[in-house]
Design a protein around this motif. Structure first.
Motif, PDB file in Angstrom:
ATOM      1  N   TYR A  72       0.762  -1.346   0.029  1.00 11.71           N
ATOM      2  CA  TYR A  72       0.093  -0.183  -0.061  1.00 11.71           C
ATOM      3  C   TYR A  72       0.649   1.507  -0.128  1.00 11.71           C
ATOM      4  O   TYR A  72       0.491   2.476  -0.413  1.00 11.71           O
ATOM      5  N   SER A 131       1.981   3.476  -3.744  1.00  9.36           N
ATOM      6  CA  SER A 131       0.945   4.312  -4.234  1.00  9.36           C
ATOM      7  C   SER A 131       0.969   5.607  -3.387  1.00  9.36           C
ATOM      8  O   SER A 131       0.285   6.739  -3.916  1.00  9.36           O
ATOM      9  N   LEU A 132       1.413   5.686  -2.223  1.00  5.33           N
ATOM     10  CA  LEU A 132       1.186   6.677  -1.341  1.00  5.33           C
ATOM     11  C   LEU A 132       2.235   7.834  -1.062  1.00  5.33           C
ATOM     12  O   LEU A 132       1.867   8.838  -0.855  1.00  5.33           O
TER      13      LEU A 132
END
Length: 333
Positions: free
Chosen positions: A268, A271-272
């Protein structure tokens, strides 16, 4: 209380057929299975799984041992394993060994008697870990040992795809920031890179490492990456890539203008961060599900390695045409 006898009577089948239809539905013909399921649902029957496990001499629990549950990679594998264990009516103990090889054997010695089998994910000391299980059923994830069933992602193929991507962008000197020294998946990544470099002899791969598979590992590796003169870098995982980008930014360097960065796992965090990471993706939950299926399978046949795909985002770009360290130098008269 509704019993298995009530369900058998309502469905017009034997008690053993009801048990098979609810515990191992794939072993019962579809029409019969449907009658049993309808009868159980209408009567509100809930099988006593604990009693069933006791009659079969089982605990009804499985174990999953991971090196670091805070790592998104292992958290995703655990999610998949937990869901599949639930599908099988089993509980799942998840244990974090904190990247400590000595703790693996200690944990497994106490866990083995309480479970019907253990999924051992990326063990750092595989021989000692297997010895601690004392013949219990075990499945390895991202590791290999003779005679032990295992599931894995195709890390070598993933590294080849990543190097091909960087080569297509124009990079000719690529660094690799490795993971823990005892990591099987790190060895597979290095092997994949070496094979790809032999195939594309116009690309030089500079292996670096080993480093901790966390953000701190990437921060520690960043200065070496810059010093080696690479225009792009592949990393052991996304966390290492995040640490690398952070340290590069602190030095006043830009990603991807000054250095392209490729992560691995598509966790995760990929993409952050800014810029979003180009990374390698495997279905990690599917890896956990496959490990539990293999642990409970009768035939012991291992599935093929899971595909690893390249996810292109903003952290990779063509290299600068002029080296960064020569841009501000005065030209000779």
């Amino acid at each position: 209380m509704v019993t298995v006898h009530d369900v058998a009577r309502a469905a017009g089948v034997s008690i053993s057929t009801v048990s098979r239809a609810l515990a191992s539905p794939q072993k019962v013909a579809a029409p019969t299975r449907e009658r049993v399921e309808v009868a159980a649902r209408e009567l509100g029957y809930r099988p006593n799984r604990a009693a069933s496990f006791l009659r079969a001499g089982r605990t009804g629990a499985l174990g999953l041992v991971v090196p670091d549950l805070s790592n998104p990679y292992f958290a995703a594998v655990a999610k998949g394993a937990q869901a599949r264990a639930r599908d099988h009516g089993a509980g799942l103990f998840v244990v974090d060994t904190e990247e400590n090889p000595d703790l693996e054997a200690e944990v497994l010695s106490s866990l083995a008697p309480q479970t019907d089998g253990v999924v051992l994910c990326s063990p750092r000391a595989v021989e000692a870990a297997l010895a601690a299980l004392e013949g219990r059923r075990v499945v390895l994830v991202n590791q290999a040992a003779a005679g032990v069933p295992a599931v894995a992602a195709d890390h070598a193929a993933g590294m080849r795809r990543a190097l091909e991507h960087l080569r297509a962008l124009g990079h000719r000197r690529v660094a690799y920031v490795g993971g823990p020294a005892g990591s099987w998946s790190d060895r597979r990544r290095r092997a994949g890179l070496a094979a790809a470099a032999e195939r594309y002899d116009d690309v030089e791969v500079v292996p670096l490492g080993a480093f901790r598979p966390q953000v701190e590992g990437g921060q520690a590796a960043a200065d070496l990456v810059v010093a080696c003169g690479a225009t792009a870098v592949l990393t052991f995982n996304d966390l290492v890539a995040v640490g690398l980008v952070d340290r590069l930014r602190a030095r006043g360097l830009d990603v991807p203008r000054d250095l392209s960065v490729v992560g691995s796992d598509d966790s995760y965090v990929a993409s952050l961060v800014s810029p979003p990471l180009t990374t390698l993706r495997a279905d990690l939950r599917a890896l956990g599900r496959a490990a539990v299926d293999l642990l409970l399978a009768d035939d012991g046949g291992a599935p093929a390695p899971l595909d690893v795909d390249l996810v292109v985002r903003s952290s990779t770009a063509p290299p600068a045409t002029v080296p960064e360290d020569s841009r501000d130098r005065p030209t000779a008269p």
